[in-house]
Design an enzyme around this catalytic site. Structure first.
Site, PDB file in Angstrom:
ATOM      1  N   CYS A   2      56.340  41.213  36.531  1.00  0.00           N
ATOM      2  CA  CYS A   2      57.136  41.671  37.542  1.00  0.00           C
ATOM      3  C   CYS A   2      57.319  43.287  37.808  1.00  0.00           C
ATOM      4  CB  CYS A   2      58.253  40.936  37.868  1.00  0.00           C
ATOM      5  SG  CYS A   2      58.079  39.174  37.460  1.00  0.00           S
ATOM      6  N   ARG A  47      58.468  39.671  42.226  1.00  0.00           N
ATOM      7  CA  ARG A  47      58.071  39.083  41.261  1.00  0.00           C
ATOM      8  C   ARG A  47      56.507  38.378  41.539  1.00  0.00           C
ATOM      9  NH1 ARG A  47      59.129  32.265  40.626  1.00  0.00           N
ATOM     10  NH2 ARG A  47      58.518  32.071  38.628  1.00  0.00           N
ATOM     11  N   SER A  49      54.544  35.549  40.047  1.00  0.00           N
ATOM     12  CA  SER A  49      55.020  34.318  39.370  1.00  0.00           C
ATOM     13  C   SER A  49      53.859  33.852  38.453  1.00  0.00           C
ATOM     14  CB  SER A  49      55.254  33.186  40.426  1.00  0.00           C
ATOM     15  OG  SER A  49      54.202  33.089  41.406  1.00  0.00           O
ATOM     16  N   ILE A  50      54.148  33.701  37.245  1.00  0.00           N
ATOM     17  CA  ILE A  50      52.906  33.270  36.155  1.00  0.00           C
ATOM     18  C   ILE A  50      53.619  32.013  35.428  1.00  0.00           C
ATOM     19  CG2 ILE A  50      51.994  33.792  34.071  1.00  0.00           C
ATOM     20  CD1 ILE A  50      51.087  35.588  36.563  1.00  0.00           C
ATOM     21  N   ILE A  51      54.818  31.910  35.034  1.00  0.00           N
ATOM     22  CA  ILE A  51      55.527  30.950  34.402  1.00  0.00           C
ATOM     23  C   ILE A  51      56.643  30.288  35.078  1.00  0.00           C
ATOM     24  CG2 ILE A  51      56.720  30.082  32.243  1.00  0.00           C
ATOM     25  CD1 ILE A  51      55.328  32.012  30.589  1.00  0.00           C
ATOM     26  N   ASN A  73      60.509  42.298  33.319  1.00  0.00           N
ATOM     27  CA  ASN A  73      59.345  42.319  33.605  1.00  0.00           C
ATOM     28  C   ASN A  73      58.602  42.056  32.414  1.00  0.00           C
ATOM     29  OD1 ASN A  73      56.459  43.410  34.157  1.00  0.00           O
ATOM     30  ND2 ASN A  73      57.172  45.414  33.802  1.00  0.00           N
ATOM     31  N   GLY A  74      57.675  40.974  32.233  1.00  0.00           N
ATOM     32  CA  GLY A  74      56.789  40.930  31.035  1.00  0.00           C
ATOM     33  C   GLY A  74      56.883  39.237  30.829  1.00  0.00           C
ATOM     34  N   ASP A  98      60.662  31.746  30.987  1.00  0.00           N
ATOM     35  CA  ASP A  98      60.800  32.355  29.822  1.00  0.00           C
ATOM     36  C   ASP A  98      62.158  33.392  30.110  1.00  0.00           C
ATOM     37  OD1 ASP A  98      59.065  33.955  31.628  1.00  0.00           O
ATOM     38  OD2 ASP A  98      58.170  35.079  29.915  1.00  0.00           O
ATOM     39  N   SER A 355      42.831  41.344  27.395  1.00  0.00           N
ATOM     40  CA  SER A 355      42.185  42.284  27.246  1.00  0.00           C
ATOM     41  C   SER A 355      42.393  42.956  25.692  1.00  0.00           C
ATOM     42  CB  SER A 355      42.741  43.238  28.006  1.00  0.00           C
ATOM     43  OG  SER A 355      41.684  44.671  27.896  1.00  0.00           O
TER      44      SER A 355
END
Length: 627
Positions: A2, A47, A49-51, A73-74, A98, A355
């Site tokens: 984010c 945001r 959204s990942i989790i 952010n992270g 998280d 990466s």
């Protein structure tokens, strides 16, 4: 993944200003937006959204009693373990994110929370009762956090460009940053190219209360080589910890892909992660600049789909203004442009990619690390080498003399990182402005002082981990991925991986004797290459023998072509260039390169990228339209 912004010392139109600042970083989080504003502070969040992709994960996030407010952010990769520990202490969680462990963890442990985290992060927490702002940045500086004091206002956030929307912000160029940049190729000082704007350093936290800002370091890399375990034992330790890190970095409620060049780092990550999609870019058909054929072959061998793009010269040059805009500060690394395009390619398929950044710094992978004690001359008495070097330095420039000059200096005198563009003498001759920029060695001294008594390879690694990696490698990784609303994760830059890497003896990081097998003599990143060979298919093992390219760019060729020569000439003789440089000296560099008298491509590119950036942020915002 984010982005966030915020400021103290309220203004009449705080909501409108905060909204404008948030819009500036919308690319960091297009999925949702949120604000918190009270009489003393404004916090805004965008945001990706990942989790827990539901609305429960939207920010700002509040503690159960409403006292603490978080923007973050992270990713915290061990959030489930921390969550369980906090639940045992009576904490009740309202989301599956998280992010929430940061709120509860801070309430229970304060700043001691940071030592428990595993992940990449930048966040701030506002404590309403104590009127305290707490902020922190992750161990390696993977995620950015900037701040600025403008009168009575403290501005903070993920990107500097958002600050420009605040009425208290004064946009001024930091001339000292320009002079240092000409040497390092990136912004190396704590104060950025924008005067009075600073970056929070990696592994640091701050507290702001009653107008007072305090900074503290909470973690540092501690190289403590252990000669007891055998090479095989180190290979096994690397294997175990890296595979664990890769699995942690795959935690997501969306699909994860992987970047893939022909180097061992990205190949190891892609193969170990077993993601379904890999992404590669290249230039033309020349194998020196194009790794697509290799990447497709490798991906097929491991049963994965490779997506690729050939970048044309026109696309590359046309993208430069947008790239420098997203970078916030000028960066002269040509690979940033290739990274911009591969991020764009990946964002069409996935929201998260793995990466290989960081492997060279922590495991000793750069060729320059093999330079110390690499010749019989290095074993001559130090005093004799220094005398010879001093004499060689007084002679007219001639091929081979620089070897004696370089070998006559201690590592602290000659090594400032992987890039050394203009010497202090060269940059002063090129500039027609006068600054108070320190000598490069003044900036590196504090890092070298922390590893006194260590061998030269370790000193070089420690310096690169704190300057080059943060200022160049991770800067472009974050800014180029976020420009495309893509989360980039780096499993080599993991606290647990570093715990292993910092104990590996130098002889297993950079070998002093060539070690051969059926493929290659290994010199750098030796133990890690063996782990990659052991852990992954034969195709991955072959990358241990292949010279790393890392999305190379043919700028030296382009700068000799009339079309691009003329583009650069127009900029080098333009109004902005005349403000800062002796333009006839810029043209001398450019002409000598075009005529084949010297390879000045990297120096030309360093100046050019500053002028592109300057035009974007301080000029009219238009440079060229490549046809």
């Amino acid at each position: 993944m984010c982005g966030f912004v915020g400021f103290t010392n309220q203004i009449a139109d705080d909501g409108q200003v905060l909204g404008a600042m948030m819009d500036t970083i919308r690319h960091r989080g297009p999925d949702a937006a949120g604000q918190y504003i009270d009489a003393e502070i404004a916090l805004g969040h965008r945001r990706l959204s990942i989790i827990d992709v539901s609305e429960q994960g939207n920010q700002p996030l509040y503690s159960a009693d409403g006292n603490l407010v978080l923007v973050f952010n992270g990713e915290i990769y061990n959030y489930r373990e921390i969550r369980a520990e906090l639940q045992e202490q009576g904490c009740t969680f309202r989301t599956n994110t998280d992010s929430e462990v940061l709120l509860h963890g801070y309430a229970v442990w304060g700043e001691q929370l940071l030592s428990r985290l595993r992940g990449m992060f930048a966040f701030v927490i506002w404590d309403k009762r104590s009127r305290t702002l707490f902020g922190a940045r992750d161990f390696f500086g993977i995620k950015p956090l900037y701040y600025a004091r403008m009168g009575d206002t403290l501005l903070f956030g993920s990107e500097i460009k958002a600050f420009l929307k605040h009425p208290a912000f004064r946009k001024e160029l930091n001339h000292a940053a320009l002079e240092e940049y000409l040497t390092f190729q990136y912004s190396v000082m704590e104060e950025t190219f924008f005067k009075n704007v600073f970056r929070l350093q990696p592994a640091h936290y701050f507290r702001y209360q009653d107008g007072k800002l305090e900074m503290h370091r909470y973690w540092d890399i501690q190289f403590q080589p252990d000669d007891k375990p055998s090479l095989d034992n180190w290979v096994q330790e690397i294997s175990t910890v890296f595979r664990d890190s890769v699995q942690a970095h795959k935690i997501a409620d969306v699909e994860v892909g992987s970047f893939l060049s022909s180097g061992v780092d990205s190949s190891y990550a892609a193969a170990a992660a077993q993601v379904d999609k890999t992404f590669t870019v290249g230039f033309g058909e020349d194998e020196r600049y194009n790794e697509i054929g290799w990447a497709k072959q490798f991906s097929k061998a491991i049963g994965k789909q490779n997506y690729s793009k050939v970048i044309t010269a026109e696309e590359y040059w046309d993208a430069l203004p947008a790239i420098q805009y997203h970078m916030d500060e000028p960066l002269a690394d040509p690979a940033a442009v290739a990274l911009y395009f591969v991020c764009g390619l990946a964002s069409q398929q996935v929201k998260v990619v793995l990466s290989g950044e960081g492997a060279d710094e922590i495991f000793g992978g750069y060729n320059v690390y093999s330079e110390p004690d690499s010749t019989a001359y290095d074993r001559l008495p130090r005093g004799l080498r220094r005398t010879i070097g001093a004499l060689a330095g007084k002679l007219p420039a001639k091929r081979g003399l620089n070897f004696f000059v370089r070998k006559g200096k201690d590592i602290e005198e000659r090594f400032i990182g992987n890039a050394y563009m203009f010497t202090p003498e060269e940059r002063k001759a090129l500039l027609h402005i006068t600054t108070d920029a320190p000598e490069p060695q003044e900036l590196t001294a504090k890092y070298y002082s922390r590893v006194q008594g260590m061998d030269d390879v370790t000193k070089m690694q420690y310096l690169d981990l704190h300057l080059w990696m943060t200022g160049d490698i991770l800067l472009k990784a974050d800014k180029m991925s976020m420009a495309h609303s893509l989360e980039l994760r780096v499993p080599f830059l993991d606290k647990e991986v570093m715990q292993v890497a910092q104990r590996i003896p130098t002889k297993y990081r950079v070998t002093r004797k060539a070690r051969t097998d059926e493929h290659t003599p290994y010199v750098t990143k030796y133990a890690m290459r063996l782990a990659a060979k052991q852990d992954t298919p034969e195709e991955t093992a072959k990358t241990a023998a292949k010279k790393k390219l890392g999305f190379p760019v043919p700028i030296r060729v382009w700068l000799r072509e009339e079309k691009y020569y003329n583009i650069v000439k127009a900029i080098f003789t333009g109004e902005a260039a005349e403000q800062f440089f002796h333009t006839q000296k810029l043209m001398a560099l450019l002409d000598a390169h075009r005529d084949g008298k010297a390879d000045n491509s990297r120096k030309i590119w360093t100046v050019l990228m500053f002028l592109v950036w300057y035009e974007v942020y301080f000029g009219k915002g238009v440079l060229w339209n490549v046809k």
